[in-house]
Design an enzyme around this catalytic site. Sequence first.
Site, PDB file in Angstrom:
ATOM      1  N   ASP A   1      -4.862   2.319  -4.263  1.00  0.00           N
ATOM      2  CA  ASP A   1      -3.386   2.279  -4.259  1.00  0.00           C
ATOM      3  C   ASP A   1      -2.887   1.012  -3.581  1.00  0.00           C
ATOM      4  O   ASP A   1      -1.803   0.995  -3.008  1.00  0.00           O
ATOM      5  CB  ASP A   1      -2.828   3.527  -3.561  1.00  0.00           C
ATOM      6  CG  ASP A   1      -3.184   3.582  -2.084  1.00  0.00           C
ATOM      7  OD1 ASP A   1      -4.331   3.258  -1.737  1.00  0.00           O
ATOM      8  OD2 ASP A   1      -2.324   3.962  -1.279  1.00  0.00           O
TER       9      ASP A   1
ATOM     10  N   ASP B   1       0.848  -1.189   0.000  1.00  0.00           N
ATOM     11  CA  ASP B   1       0.000   0.000   0.000  1.00  0.00           C
ATOM     12  C   ASP B   1       0.887   1.243   0.000  1.00  0.00           C
ATOM     13  O   ASP B   1       1.862   1.317   0.746  1.00  0.00           O
ATOM     14  CB  ASP B   1      -0.885  -0.050   1.258  1.00  0.00           C
ATOM     15  CG  ASP B   1      -1.949   1.020   1.280  1.00  0.00           C
ATOM     16  OD1 ASP B   1      -1.586   2.194   1.424  1.00  0.00           O
ATOM     17  OD2 ASP B   1      -3.134   0.688   1.193  1.00  0.00           O
TER      18      ASP B   1
END
Length: 484
Positions: free
Chosen positions: A400, A357
């Site tokens: 993301d 992440d």
Amino acid sequence: MIMSEKTDLAREYMHEARMSFYDGNLEVAAKLAQNAIDILNDSDDYYNTTIALNLLGVMYQTLGDDSKGMDYYLKGLQIAEEHNLSSTKTLFYNNIGTSYFTFKDYQKTYEYCLLAEEAINTEEAQKDERYQVWAMVTYLNLFNACLKLERYDEADKYMNLATSHLKHEENAYYMLGYRICQNSLYWATDRKDLARANLPQLIEHFKTDTNISDIVENATSFAALLKDMKEYGYWRELLESYMKRIDGQHSNSLEMAGNEFWIDYYKTIGDEDNYLKECINHTKLYFKQKELNNKNQVTSIDIKIALQKKESERKKAETLSNIDALTGLGNRHAHHKELIKLMKKEGDFKIGLGIVDIDYFKQINDTYGHLEGDNHLKQLADILKSLCTKGIKAYRIGGDEFLIIFKNCDRDTVEKYANNLKNALERAKIKNENSKVADYLTVSGGFVLVNSSDITSMESVLNKADTLLYQVKEGGRNNFKISD
């Protein structure tokens, strides 16, 4: 990206969409709203998905495409019904009902707003932070429908219900519309002295009201009441105040509405000279509005084509090819298929799963904009892919957030990949100047190794990796944890 961050990003898109909408940038607004829907669909956040669909519906109706607007309302209503989202069902029933009100089908307005009332009175809807506003709007819509249908007892009931919600501070914005409705009821039910006594305060309230979004609706209702009451002095004062309030708005539609108010006024009082003067002015405004409507229709078509193209590309890339359209990596659908294949594979071997992440991705979007944020995602995806050797594959699973699958691996393989990723990002120096970790893009990761024979559910393994990722974020980010 954890669920709350996905929701936050979608809300940012929706906020930007609203701002663009208010600024008149309708094409940009629609694309931003669609971006929000794409993220929310991926996160299964049905509540905010329905809010975004409603926003798109309002945009299309503003463009004059009532049919397309209704398509979005009905799509949102279907999701709300499937997932029992009573609060947003209220929203869609009200919008559908008021659409019928515009076309003077007051019975259908009444029927849909009754459905809205049923939805808003559920326990789930009453917990919504916007409950008070939506409840008051529902009762005012029912009041207006009943008033037009001359069902005065029902109108009185719904006015009282609206009053009970108006006491809340967040509904003060709608006070003028409420008071006009209330006075209309007084006049229609033979409380004429009270209706007349309220006029001076109502006129002053109209002059100082700050709710420009409802100015035409409020002026229309108020003018109709004053015409019925034959209060021509107050009527003229209302129209003069309306023209002052729209001055500087640079809106042809607001000017045209004002012109139509004056035409009705001069015709009613028998002032033929001014009536003809306003009719001539109306012709000029009409052709100007027609030109603007044509531009809006072109914009509406452009938006439809752009969104249809985007949806077509997304389906082609992500459903047929199993490829994430933005990054070129495997998508959520592809990694599900791969994990199922691994679970069915015979023998006992090590499987590694890693969730990666971006640290402070919100700062990237806030600093450089969402388009540059997309470029950051592409650059990270390229690095992840470049580090994948035999038996290792990277996927984008939403926002993301990325997933790395290691087939038949050991701890050293996973640790090497994680270290290589950290070093590669340090060398690449992809800018993120407002990150609290470094002035370049960094990531956090949680990696889990498990024997294939011990897996009962891939979801439990992914949840474990997600827990490790959360621990890394809590511990300062730009790092990784491995559990075996």
